[in-house]
Structure formats: C-alpha cells, structure tokens
Design a protein around this motif. Structure first.
Motif, mmCIF file in Angstrom:
data_model
loop_
_atom_site.group_PDB
_atom_site.id
_atom_site.type_symbol
_atom_site.label_atom_id
_atom_site.label_comp_id
_atom_site.label_asym_id
_atom_site.label_seq_id
_atom_site.Cartn_x
_atom_site.Cartn_y
_atom_site.Cartn_z
ATOM 1 N N PHE A 66 0.813 -1.216 0.000
ATOM 2 C CA PHE A 66 0.000 0.000 0.000
ATOM 3 C C PHE A 66 0.849 1.269 0.000
ATOM 4 C CE2 PHE A 66 -4.690 0.384 0.729
ATOM 5 C CZ PHE A 66 -5.004 -0.773 0.059
ATOM 6 N N ILE A 95 -9.715 10.413 -7.776
ATOM 7 C CA ILE A 95 -8.794 10.454 -6.639
ATOM 8 C C ILE A 95 -8.380 9.039 -6.234
ATOM 9 C CG2 ILE A 95 -10.751 10.839 -5.032
ATOM 10 C CD1 ILE A 95 -8.648 12.337 -3.240
ATOM 11 N N LEU A 96 -9.349 8.154 -6.068
ATOM 12 C CA LEU A 96 -9.050 6.789 -5.592
ATOM 13 C C LEU A 96 -8.379 5.939 -6.676
ATOM 14 C CD1 LEU A 96 -9.601 4.673 -3.263
ATOM 15 C CD2 LEU A 96 -11.636 4.026 -4.561
ATOM 16 N N HIS A 103 -3.269 12.193 -9.347
ATOM 17 C CA HIS A 103 -3.732 12.062 -7.975
ATOM 18 C C HIS A 103 -3.334 13.263 -7.117
ATOM 19 C CE1 HIS A 103 -3.233 10.629 -3.737
ATOM 20 N NE2 HIS A 103 -4.457 10.206 -3.960
ATOM 21 N N ARG A 107 -6.064 15.219 -4.959
ATOM 22 C CA ARG A 107 -5.895 14.958 -3.520
ATOM 23 C C ARG A 107 -5.753 16.276 -2.752
ATOM 24 N NH1 ARG A 107 -5.680 10.562 0.426
ATOM 25 N NH2 ARG A 107 -4.824 11.621 2.217
ATOM 26 N N PHE A 296 -8.846 -4.123 -0.346
ATOM 27 C CA PHE A 296 -8.713 -3.334 -1.573
ATOM 28 C C PHE A 296 -7.563 -3.957 -2.352
ATOM 29 C CE2 PHE A 296 -10.497 1.179 -0.432
ATOM 30 C CZ PHE A 296 -11.720 0.815 -0.938
ATOM 31 N N ARG A 298 -4.437 -3.864 -5.405
ATOM 32 C CA ARG A 298 -3.491 -3.070 -6.165
ATOM 33 C C ARG A 298 -3.071 -3.914 -7.367
ATOM 34 N NH1 ARG A 298 -5.159 0.598 -3.412
ATOM 35 N NH2 ARG A 298 -3.920 2.052 -2.171
ATOM 36 N N ALA A 348 -6.849 0.388 8.707
ATOM 37 C CA ALA A 348 -8.265 0.541 8.350
ATOM 38 C C ALA A 348 -8.525 1.761 7.467
ATOM 39 C CB ALA A 348 -9.122 0.618 9.612
ATOM 40 N N HIS A 354 -2.782 7.235 -0.810
ATOM 41 C CA HIS A 354 -4.244 7.129 -0.912
ATOM 42 C C HIS A 354 -4.912 6.979 0.454
ATOM 43 C CE1 HIS A 354 -4.617 6.904 -5.306
ATOM 44 N NE2 HIS A 354 -3.468 6.233 -5.279
ATOM 45 N N CYS A 356 -6.953 7.314 3.682
ATOM 46 C CA CYS A 356 -8.275 7.973 3.687
ATOM 47 C C CYS A 356 -8.199 9.485 3.900
ATOM 48 C CB CYS A 356 -9.149 7.355 4.765
ATOM 49 S SG CYS A 356 -10.798 8.091 4.780
HETATM 50 C C1 HEM Z 1 -14.864 4.691 9.097
HETATM 51 C C2 HEM Z 1 -14.829 5.435 8.032
HETATM 52 C C3 HEM Z 1 -13.887 5.252 6.871
HETATM 53 C C4 HEM Z 1 -13.055 4.205 6.540
HETATM 54 C C5 HEM Z 1 -12.832 2.911 7.301
HETATM 55 C C6 HEM Z 1 -12.386 4.576 5.301
HETATM 56 C C7 HEM Z 1 -11.438 3.782 4.660
HETATM 57 C C8 HEM Z 1 -10.673 4.193 3.595
HETATM 58 C C9 HEM Z 1 -9.570 3.451 3.022
HETATM 59 C C10 HEM Z 1 -9.102 2.083 3.476
HETATM 60 C C11 HEM Z 1 -9.054 4.204 2.007
HETATM 61 C C12 HEM Z 1 -7.840 3.850 1.152
HETATM 62 C C13 HEM Z 1 -8.182 3.399 -0.233
HETATM 63 C C14 HEM Z 1 -6.975 2.948 -1.028
HETATM 64 O O1 HEM Z 1 -5.835 3.144 -0.623
HETATM 65 O O2 HEM Z 1 -7.167 2.369 -2.119
HETATM 66 C C15 HEM Z 1 -9.850 5.392 1.914
HETATM 67 C C16 HEM Z 1 -9.672 6.386 0.963
HETATM 68 C C17 HEM Z 1 -10.584 7.419 0.787
HETATM 69 N N1 HEM Z 1 -11.584 7.816 1.646
HETATM 70 FE FE1 HEM Z 1 -12.106 6.879 3.345
HETATM 71 N N2 HEM Z 1 -12.823 5.802 4.906
HETATM 72 C C18 HEM Z 1 -13.742 6.267 5.829
HETATM 73 C C19 HEM Z 1 -14.411 7.475 5.815
HETATM 74 C C20 HEM Z 1 -14.354 8.389 4.796
HETATM 75 C C21 HEM Z 1 -15.087 9.627 4.742
HETATM 76 C C22 HEM Z 1 -16.034 10.137 5.831
HETATM 77 C C23 HEM Z 1 -14.797 10.212 3.534
HETATM 78 C C24 HEM Z 1 -15.279 11.511 2.934
HETATM 79 C C25 HEM Z 1 -15.683 12.516 3.590
HETATM 80 C C26 HEM Z 1 -13.842 9.354 2.856
HETATM 81 C C27 HEM Z 1 -13.287 9.596 1.623
HETATM 82 C C28 HEM Z 1 -12.237 8.884 1.088
HETATM 83 C C29 HEM Z 1 -11.632 9.193 -0.201
HETATM 84 C C30 HEM Z 1 -12.079 10.301 -1.155
HETATM 85 C C31 HEM Z 1 -10.593 8.285 -0.382
HETATM 86 C C32 HEM Z 1 -9.611 8.215 -1.547
HETATM 87 C C33 HEM Z 1 -8.344 8.932 -1.147
HETATM 88 C C34 HEM Z 1 -7.222 8.851 -2.171
HETATM 89 O O3 HEM Z 1 -7.271 7.981 -3.032
HETATM 90 O O4 HEM Z 1 -6.294 9.673 -2.084
HETATM 91 N N3 HEM Z 1 -13.589 8.266 3.661
HETATM 92 N N4 HEM Z 1 -10.817 5.386 2.897
#
Ligand code: HEM
Length: 407
Positions: A66, A95-96, A103, A107, A296, A298, A348, A354, A356
């Motif tokens: 990761f 973004i994701l 990115h 970001r 997830f 890769r 988590a 990337h 969160c």
């Molecule tokens: C318990 C709550 C949450 C968990 C467990 C969680 C988990 C994750 C994880 C594991 C990733 C990484 C994905 C990757 O590396 O492929 C991620 C990315 C992301 N999360 Fe969360 N998330 C949570 C809440 C939120 C919230 C509240 C938002 C928006 C307000 C959000 C928006 C995003 C976005 C936009 C990404 C992509 C970031 C990037 O690629 O740079 N997440 N999340």
C-alpha cells in the motif's frame, strides 16, 4: 492472453503457496477471521487460482504494498477489474483510482476541503445530532441499531455538511454498498448491487452538481477550487461524488461496528464511560478490530518482488487490510478488543498517498456518537442477534437489535 474478472491470468512462481479458497464466498465475507488466520499462516503472498490473484494478509507486506504507489498502482482499479484492459462500470474515481501526478492535484483539493480546519465548525452540530438521536433511543425498549443509529446519524449530518440540497437516505447508503461490491468478482453481491445502478447513479450524479449544493458546505469548497482553475467543473462534480461513494457507507459501518464491539465487551464500555476522552482511541480500536474496508486491491505495474517472491506485471494483489489489522506479528493479543489500546499504524484507513482523505471527518462523527453514548447510556445490551451483511469490500452489520439503559 487469458482474462478472468477483467484482469490477466498468470502462473505464480513455484515458491508462492497455492490456496484453493474463494475470499468472496458468502461464508468468508460474513465470518472472515478463519480465512485471515490461514492467509497469514500460509505465507506473505498466496496464489488464489479461483480468481487468478495473489493475496496479502500479513501486516508488513500489506503495508509495504500500500505504501509503494509506483510499483503497485491504483489507476488499474482497486478491485478485480484491470482498467488497462476494459472499461470500468462507472468513470473511474479521479482520486481513488488514479496515480500521481493526476492524484496529486485532486488529492490536494480534497484534503483542503476535509482538513481539520475546514471541518472544525461541524463539531457542535455533530454533538447535538448525536444527543438528539441517542436520547430518543434510550426511551425505547429496544431498537434496530443499524437503521436507527448507524445509518440515521451519518445521513443526518453528512449530506448537510457537504451542503447537499437533495438527500435520500436509502440511495446514499446503497450507493456506498454498491461501489464497494463492484470491487469484487461477478458474484451475487456484485450483480445485486449493480441492479441498483440505473436508479441510484443518475440520482447521485444530479445531486453533485454546483446548483444542488449550498454555499457554506464542503462541496462548495470543491467548486471553489474549480473557480480558481485547480480542477475543471466536471472534475469538481466527480470529487463531490467521491464524498458520497466513500463517506457514507464507511461511517455507517464504523458506527455499527463500534456499537457491536461495545455491546460484546461490557468491561471495555465501562472504561469508556469512566473516561469519555477515550472516545477517539476507542474508535481507532474499533477500526483495527473490525476494519470496515476489509480488502482493496493493487495492480503490479512492473515485474517486481514482495518478500523475495516474484510478482509479474499485471498481477492483481488482494490486500486484506482487515487481516493485517489482526496480525499477531504486529499486535499483541489482536483478538482482544481494548478501548485504550491506541493502535497506531492500523490499516483501516489504508496507508501511503491514498490513505483515507476523510479520516478527520470520520473521527469527528464517531467522537460525537461515542462521547454522547458514554455520557448518557449506562449499558449497551444486545436485544437480539447481530447479523453481518456480505459485501465484496466492506465488513458491515446488516441488523443488530440493541437496548440502551439510561445512566
Ligand atoms: C470509518 C470510516 C472510513 C473508513 C474505514 C475509510 C477507509 C478508507 C480506506 C481504506 C481508504 C484507502 C483506499 C486505497 O488506498 O485504495 C480510503 C480512501 C478514501 N476515503 Fe475513506 N474511509 C472512511 C471514511 C471516509 C469519509 C467520511 C470520507 C469523505 C468525507 C472518505 C473519503 C475517502 C476518499 C475520497 C478516499 C480516496 C483517497 C485517495 O485515493 O487519495 N472516507 N478510505
């Protein structure tokens, strides 16, 4: 070239253990702990012929994969489909599902809109809403914790924080579940989720346009970046869509899992009650212990190695974040839930570029719920059986009858 689930099949090198398992089988998705234990025991990487993928379940290697976005890319999709060889079901997330430099640009815009400073003003509103919902639940003999609290709270606060004029609880929650199920193979869960797309996708798209957002919300901050020329108008709409794909179902799951952990561990709930400032560490431990996003993927963008094992270009690697969070090589007594553990470095929220971007907001939501709970509820008790809901990327409860005894 042979394909399976939208990616290339491959023969693993002889030193990689082969395991005839389906990580997306219903029984595994509902109760994954035995799968994780065996995945870790078999080796740092395991070949799963059913889907022609590698899987990583140990902490160290999962974190390494990761953290290295140049060898293990997201732009080829973070599910089973390899975007190099086919069109994804929806335009990829900007973004994701992209790598630098694309990115880096998006970001920056999202991180600004979700920075501690940008969201600080939401704290009071989150607390008031948690008080209102929990107060009503205490009055009831028992209630359905997933619908009445885990869903009710984020759906009350999050669309408002984004500034959405349109809010539809069912569609918001189902959209997240759909996006996450789409990361798996063409199984029942993915097909059922996709059947909702014709209804949900146009609604979500419509709800993300500038004219459907109020001036003071997080969505408006994204459109301000479009005004400044940092992103285009269409990109701004896509980023607001990312709020909705990633920000609802995840926090619904986080709240449901927190309640499950506390009802299952009354001694730990006593600790939280005695010191409500444990609300934040408690949430981190809930995340480590239950990992709302369980897996997830890769894609290796070059011939490379992990833990000395050969990984060919184009290989999909399932990174079992939930398994890394339970790895005894990393965590002492990982099977024990402790509100004061402070599990720094859990996976988590992912890791690396990337990681969160919404984690501050998720923490703010959970802090509000757990603090109000600790201050007003004497005991959290099961009032029936907790039932988990199979999803290809999320480990979430479907139903959980609970009872709150007032303090
Ligand atoms: C318990 C709550 C949450 C968990 C467990 C969680 C988990 C994750 C994880 C594991 C990733 C990484 C994905 C990757 O590396 O492929 C991620 C990315 C992301 N999360 Fe969360 N998330 C949570 C809440 C939120 C919230 C509240 C938002 C928006 C307000 C959000 C928006 C995003 C976005 C936009 C990404 C992509 C970031 C990037 O690629 O740079 N997440 N999340």
């Amino acid at each position: 070239m042979n394909m399976i689930e939208g990616h290339m099949t491959f023969e693993p090198s002889a030193d990689i253990p082969v395991w005839d398992v389906d990580p997306y089988a219903e029984d595994v998705l509902i109760d994954p702990a035995p799968y994780y234990a065996e995945l870790r025991a078999r080796g740092p990487l395991v070949y799963i012929p059913k889907w022609s993928v590698l899987a990583s379940g140990r902490y160290e290697e999962t974190r390494d994969i990761f953290s290295d976005h140049s060898r293990f890319v997201s732009s080829r999709g973070v599910g089973l489909n390899d975007f190099k060889y086919g069109e994804p079901w929806r335009p990829p997330s900007i973004i994701l599902e992209v790598d630098p430099p694309d990115h880096t640009k998006t970001r920056k815009v999202m991180a600004r809109a979700l920075s501690p400073k940008a969201i600080a003003g939401l704290k009071e509103e989150f607390r008031r809403t948690a008080e209102m919902i929990i107060e009503q639940l205490i009055e009831r003999e028992s209630f359905e914790a997933i619908a009445d609290l885990a869903e009710a709270f984020p759906v009350a606060v999050f669309p408002k924080a984004v500034g959405m004029v349109d809010s539809d609880r069912r569609r918001l929650v189902d959209y997240g579940a759909m996006v996450f199920n789409a990361l798996g193979p063409d199984n029942k869960f993915r097909r059922d989720a996709m059947a909702m797309a014709p209804d949900i996708v146009p609604w979500i798209t419509g709800a993300c346009t500038r004219d459907r957002l109020t001036k003071g919300g997080l969505g408006a901050l994204i459109y301000a970046a479009a005004d400044d020329g940092e992103v285009t108008e269409a990109e701004a709409a896509m980023l607001v869509r990312s709020f909705l794909s990633a920000g609802v179902d995840t926090t619904v799951t986080g709240i449901g899992s927190a309640l499950w952990c506390l009802a299952s561990n009354p001694g730990e709930y006593e600790k939280l009650k005695a010191d409500a400032s444990l609300a934040r560490p408690c949430f981190e431990e809930v995340l480590r212990f239950t990992s709302p996003v369980h897996t997830f993927a890769r894609t290796a963008n070059q011939d490379t190695e992990v833990a000395g094992l050969r990984v060919a270009e184009g290989t999909k690697i399932l990174c079992a974040l939930a398994s890394a969070n339970l790895d005894p090589q990393k965590w002492g007594d990982p099977e024990i839930f402790r509100v004061d553990r402070k599990p720094v470095g859990h996976m988590a929220f992912g890791a690396g570029i990337h990681g969160c971007v919404g984690q501050n907001l998720a923490r703010l939501e959970l802090e509000a719920v757990l603090t109000v709970l600790a201050e007003t509820v004497e005991r959290v008790e099961f009032a029936g059986e907790a039932v988990w809901r199979p999803n290809n990327a999320i480990h979430a409860l479907d139903r959980m009858p609970l009872r709150f005894i007032a303090r």
